[in-house]
Design a protein around this motif. Sequence first.
Motif, PDB file in Angstrom:
ATOM      1  N   HIS A 278     -41.014 -56.538  41.795  1.00 22.73           N
ATOM      2  CA  HIS A 278     -41.113 -55.121  41.199  1.00 22.73           C
ATOM      3  C   HIS A 278     -39.576 -54.738  40.683  1.00 22.73           C
ATOM      4  O   HIS A 278     -39.382 -53.746  40.423  1.00 22.73           O
ATOM      5  N   CYS A 279     -38.754 -55.834  40.824  1.00 24.07           N
ATOM      6  CA  CYS A 279     -37.282 -55.859  40.265  1.00 24.07           C
ATOM      7  C   CYS A 279     -37.285 -54.931  39.302  1.00 24.07           C
ATOM      8  O   CYS A 279     -36.315 -53.906  38.997  1.00 24.07           O
ATOM      9  N   LEU A 280     -37.755 -55.314  38.098  1.00 25.16           N
ATOM     10  CA  LEU A 280     -37.380 -54.633  36.922  1.00 25.16           C
ATOM     11  C   LEU A 280     -37.968 -53.213  36.750  1.00 25.16           C
ATOM     12  O   LEU A 280     -37.367 -52.430  36.448  1.00 25.16           O
ATOM     13  N   TYR A 281     -39.137 -52.866  37.396  1.00 27.94           N
ATOM     14  CA  TYR A 281     -39.678 -51.518  37.486  1.00 27.94           C
ATOM     15  C   TYR A 281     -38.690 -50.494  38.442  1.00 27.94           C
ATOM     16  O   TYR A 281     -38.321 -49.507  38.105  1.00 27.94           O
ATOM     17  N   ARG A 282     -38.318 -51.438  39.563  1.00 27.69           N
ATOM     18  CA  ARG A 282     -37.299 -50.619  40.608  1.00 27.69           C
ATOM     19  C   ARG A 282     -35.973 -50.407  39.910  1.00 27.69           C
ATOM     20  O   ARG A 282     -35.553 -49.110  40.124  1.00 27.69           O
ATOM     21  N   ALA A 283     -35.615 -51.119  39.063  1.00 31.35           N
ATOM     22  CA  ALA A 283     -34.233 -51.111  38.406  1.00 31.35           C
ATOM     23  C   ALA A 283     -34.353 -49.876  37.130  1.00 31.35           C
ATOM     24  O   ALA A 283     -33.407 -48.919  37.285  1.00 31.35           O
ATOM     25  N   VAL A 284     -35.423 -49.686  36.588  1.00 32.21           N
ATOM     26  CA  VAL A 284     -35.759 -48.801  35.711  1.00 32.21           C
ATOM     27  C   VAL A 284     -35.909 -47.392  36.476  1.00 32.21           C
ATOM     28  O   VAL A 284     -35.385 -46.501  36.246  1.00 32.21           O
ATOM     29  N   GLU A 285     -36.542 -47.449  37.464  1.00 33.58           N
ATOM     30  CA  GLU A 285     -36.854 -46.436  38.227  1.00 33.58           C
ATOM     31  C   GLU A 285     -35.392 -45.554  38.763  1.00 33.58           C
ATOM     32  O   GLU A 285     -34.967 -44.596  38.779  1.00 33.58           O
ATOM     33  N   ASP A 286     -34.418 -46.713  39.172  1.00 33.67           N
ATOM     34  CA  ASP A 286     -33.046 -46.308  39.568  1.00 33.67           C
ATOM     35  C   ASP A 286     -32.260 -45.661  38.421  1.00 33.67           C
ATOM     36  O   ASP A 286     -31.564 -44.645  38.824  1.00 33.67           O
ATOM     37  N   GLN A 287     -32.414 -46.379  37.235  1.00 37.27           N
ATOM     38  CA  GLN A 287     -31.801 -45.675  36.076  1.00 37.27           C
ATOM     39  C   GLN A 287     -32.346 -44.150  35.697  1.00 37.27           C
ATOM     40  O   GLN A 287     -31.330 -43.394  35.440  1.00 37.27           O
ATOM     41  N   TYR A 300     -41.846 -46.966  40.534  1.00 38.40           N
ATOM     42  CA  TYR A 300     -41.990 -48.134  39.891  1.00 38.40           C
ATOM     43  C   TYR A 300     -43.539 -48.303  39.675  1.00 38.40           C
ATOM     44  O   TYR A 300     -43.727 -49.044  38.742  1.00 38.40           O
ATOM     45  N   GLN A 301     -44.397 -47.915  40.665  1.00 39.93           N
ATOM     46  CA  GLN A 301     -45.671 -48.222  40.445  1.00 39.93           C
ATOM     47  C   GLN A 301     -46.299 -47.433  39.016  1.00 39.93           C
ATOM     48  O   GLN A 301     -47.294 -47.884  38.428  1.00 39.93           O
ATOM     49  N   GLU A 302     -45.930 -46.239  38.994  1.00 41.41           N
ATOM     50  CA  GLU A 302     -46.408 -45.388  37.648  1.00 41.41           C
ATOM     51  C   GLU A 302     -45.694 -46.102  36.429  1.00 41.41           C
ATOM     52  O   GLU A 302     -46.575 -46.160  35.313  1.00 41.41           O
ATOM     53  N   LEU A 303     -44.400 -46.576  36.796  1.00 36.67           N
ATOM     54  CA  LEU A 303     -43.836 -47.481  35.563  1.00 36.67           C
ATOM     55  C   LEU A 303     -45.035 -48.537  35.055  1.00 36.67           C
ATOM     56  O   LEU A 303     -45.151 -48.866  33.845  1.00 36.67           O
ATOM     57  N   ARG A 304     -45.413 -49.245  35.973  1.00 36.85           N
ATOM     58  CA  ARG A 304     -46.376 -50.314  35.737  1.00 36.85           C
ATOM     59  C   ARG A 304     -47.347 -49.867  34.888  1.00 36.85           C
ATOM     60  O   ARG A 304     -47.916 -50.498  34.136  1.00 36.85           O
ATOM     61  N   GLU A 305     -48.098 -48.933  35.692  1.00 37.23           N
ATOM     62  CA  GLU A 305     -49.374 -48.276  35.128  1.00 37.23           C
ATOM     63  C   GLU A 305     -49.141 -47.774  33.493  1.00 37.23           C
ATOM     64  O   GLU A 305     -50.029 -48.008  32.666  1.00 37.23           O
ATOM     65  N   MET A 306     -48.001 -47.224  33.245  1.00 37.40           N
ATOM     66  CA  MET A 306     -47.491 -46.885  32.063  1.00 37.40           C
ATOM     67  C   MET A 306     -47.485 -48.019  30.961  1.00 37.40           C
ATOM     68  O   MET A 306     -47.879 -47.983  29.848  1.00 37.40           O
ATOM     69  N   ALA A 307     -46.773 -48.910  31.542  1.00 32.33           N
ATOM     70  CA  ALA A 307     -46.550 -50.278  30.689  1.00 32.33           C
ATOM     71  C   ALA A 307     -47.799 -50.842  30.376  1.00 32.33           C
ATOM     72  O   ALA A 307     -48.036 -51.342  29.266  1.00 32.33           O
ATOM     73  N   ALA A 308     -48.727 -51.024  31.204  1.00 33.77           N
ATOM     74  CA  ALA A 308     -49.928 -51.757  31.071  1.00 33.77           C
ATOM     75  C   ALA A 308     -50.854 -50.935  30.133  1.00 33.77           C
ATOM     76  O   ALA A 308     -51.568 -51.264  29.041  1.00 33.77           O
ATOM     77  N   ALA A 361     -42.789 -52.172  26.285  1.00 29.66           N
ATOM     78  CA  ALA A 361     -43.764 -51.079  26.192  1.00 29.66           C
ATOM     79  C   ALA A 361     -42.853 -49.669  26.966  1.00 29.66           C
ATOM     80  O   ALA A 361     -43.065 -48.933  26.637  1.00 29.66           O
ATOM     81  N   LEU A 362     -41.936 -50.059  27.831  1.00 23.33           N
ATOM     82  CA  LEU A 362     -41.305 -49.077  28.511  1.00 23.33           C
ATOM     83  C   LEU A 362     -40.429 -48.262  27.658  1.00 23.33           C
ATOM     84  O   LEU A 362     -40.313 -46.965  27.756  1.00 23.33           O
ATOM     85  N   THR A 363     -39.740 -48.976  26.851  1.00 18.52           N
ATOM     86  CA  THR A 363     -38.713 -48.168  26.002  1.00 18.52           C
ATOM     87  C   THR A 363     -39.638 -47.210  25.163  1.00 18.52           C
ATOM     88  O   THR A 363     -38.923 -46.206  24.609  1.00 18.52           O
ATOM     89  N   HIS A 364     -40.785 -47.425  24.763  1.00 20.09           N
ATOM     90  CA  HIS A 364     -41.546 -46.671  23.898  1.00 20.09           C
ATOM     91  C   HIS A 364     -42.322 -45.374  24.763  1.00 20.09           C
ATOM     92  O   HIS A 364     -42.501 -44.434  24.406  1.00 20.09           O
ATOM     93  N   CYS A 365     -42.668 -45.925  26.071  1.00 16.04           N
ATOM     94  CA  CYS A 365     -43.285 -44.879  26.657  1.00 16.04           C
ATOM     95  C   CYS A 365     -42.211 -43.919  27.160  1.00 16.04           C
ATOM     96  O   CYS A 365     -42.757 -42.740  27.160  1.00 16.04           O
ATOM     97  N   VAL A 380     -28.940 -57.546  25.102  1.00 17.70           N
ATOM     98  CA  VAL A 380     -30.103 -57.316  24.231  1.00 17.70           C
ATOM     99  C   VAL A 380     -30.188 -55.872  24.313  1.00 17.70           C
ATOM    100  O   VAL A 380     -30.080 -55.202  25.457  1.00 17.70           O
ATOM    101  N   GLU A 381     -30.589 -55.248  23.240  1.00 18.91           N
ATOM    102  CA  GLU A 381     -30.860 -53.780  23.015  1.00 18.91           C
ATOM    103  C   GLU A 381     -32.051 -53.772  22.776  1.00 18.91           C
ATOM    104  O   GLU A 381     -32.528 -54.294  21.682  1.00 18.91           O
ATOM    105  N   MET A 382     -32.915 -52.735  23.037  1.00 20.57           N
ATOM    106  CA  MET A 382     -34.141 -52.204  22.841  1.00 20.57           C
ATOM    107  C   MET A 382     -34.372 -50.696  22.797  1.00 20.57           C
ATOM    108  O   MET A 382     -33.779 -50.335  23.622  1.00 20.57           O
ATOM    109  N   GLY A 383     -35.028 -50.373  21.567  1.00 17.18           N
ATOM    110  CA  GLY A 383     -35.207 -49.121  21.548  1.00 17.18           C
ATOM    111  C   GLY A 383     -34.187 -48.178  20.956  1.00 17.18           C
ATOM    112  O   GLY A 383     -33.835 -47.340  21.043  1.00 17.18           O
TER     113      GLY A 383
END
Length: 420
Positions: A278-287, A300-308, A361-365, A380-383
């Motif tokens: 879950h490192c990607l989602y945990r890192a976004v949660e920390d940010q 991080y779990q909510e971020l997973r569901e949002m991306a899906a 997906a997360l950058t748009h969510c 790399v830059e996104m969004g």
Amino acid sequence: MLKVGSNTGLHECTTFFCHCAELQGSKPATPPGSNPPAVSSSSSLQIRCGSEDLLTRSVLARSLAGRLLHRSSLLRRRRRRVLSVHCLICRTVGPMEDSQEIEKQVQEEVISDNGTEKKQETRDEMLSRHRKEISQLQKKEIEMKKAAARGSKAEQKAKKKQVEDEVTRLSANLKEKHAKELAELGYSSGGNGNEKGNLDSLIKAIAGVSVANQPDRARVSKAQQKRDRRAQQEAEREQRIQAEQSDTISDRTIENEKLEKKLKPLGLTVCEIKPDGHCLYRAVEDQLALLSGGRSPHTYQELREMAAAYMRKNSAEFLPFFLSENLIEDDSDETLAQKFENYCKEVESTALWGGQLELGALTHCLKKHIMIFSGSFPDVEMGKEYKSAAATASLSSSIMLSYHKHAFGLGEHYNSVVPA
């Protein structure tokens, strides 16, 4: 009917005329083909009556022979049934006799051990012997169950019940014998709570003591087994990570040095995130927590569901990237849409590693600009459309992550980038 068209038929005819002549008390009749003597009408009538009597006797003899053959067939069938019942009894009684033999062997071994070692047996030696005896009982239990798994279902059920009863009896006898032997060394089951004087705790120390069909054995639920399995996998993963951290040095060190040189002029540093899938989602949660100045608005779990959910809703935008990043097997019966749906389910419900698809997906969510630093690849830059005009020159409102290709041999890893 008599056949007269062959030598056999001629012989039968001759025999028939001879019998007819004997019935009349006269000389044998002349066989067919020769000139018969002249006979009167009364004589021919007597010969005809004698032939009818012979035919009747022949029919009766054949009927009697058929009955004898039928009775012989019935006797053979009854004999086969008796033999099959005998074999069944032998198979059923066999395991019981073998269990008695193994019990006698265990007792003989105990007697021989006591005879050869007249000196008092130590506790460790006794426990070792107990383990050996229990192992023998377990092996015998397996053999008895294999022998019982033969025959029809009804026979197997009956033999299985007998084997279970016999194993329970042998297990109880062996446990009682072990308790007596331990009691001779001064260990009693009615202790005052002292571990040394508690026989139950000592018996539990015997490795392999768990014999099947023990009623006091607690059953573990499937959910608990699944949780234990996950905990074990997590512990093994941590061990592998620690081992790789101590072994893999060169590539990781070079990558970290390059990344540090890139972040240091910007006044940034890497904040380590747990490598658990879950490192990607945990890192976004920390940010998000850092940007909000406290707690993150999303786990991080909510971020997973949002991306899906976003990828499902905008599947046309993500399918080309999904095809390029995932190897699709040609022999699969699923359609591309089904495969993409299964992938989205894994994203929201498992520890599947995140990558470019999920970041897009997360950058748009979140409607956030995301910056990914790397020591092995260009940044790399996104969004970019979500990057505010006031913060164009700085990264104060952006989500900043670091990508590590050689952090662990298990796979790629993401960390959070924070001010130094």
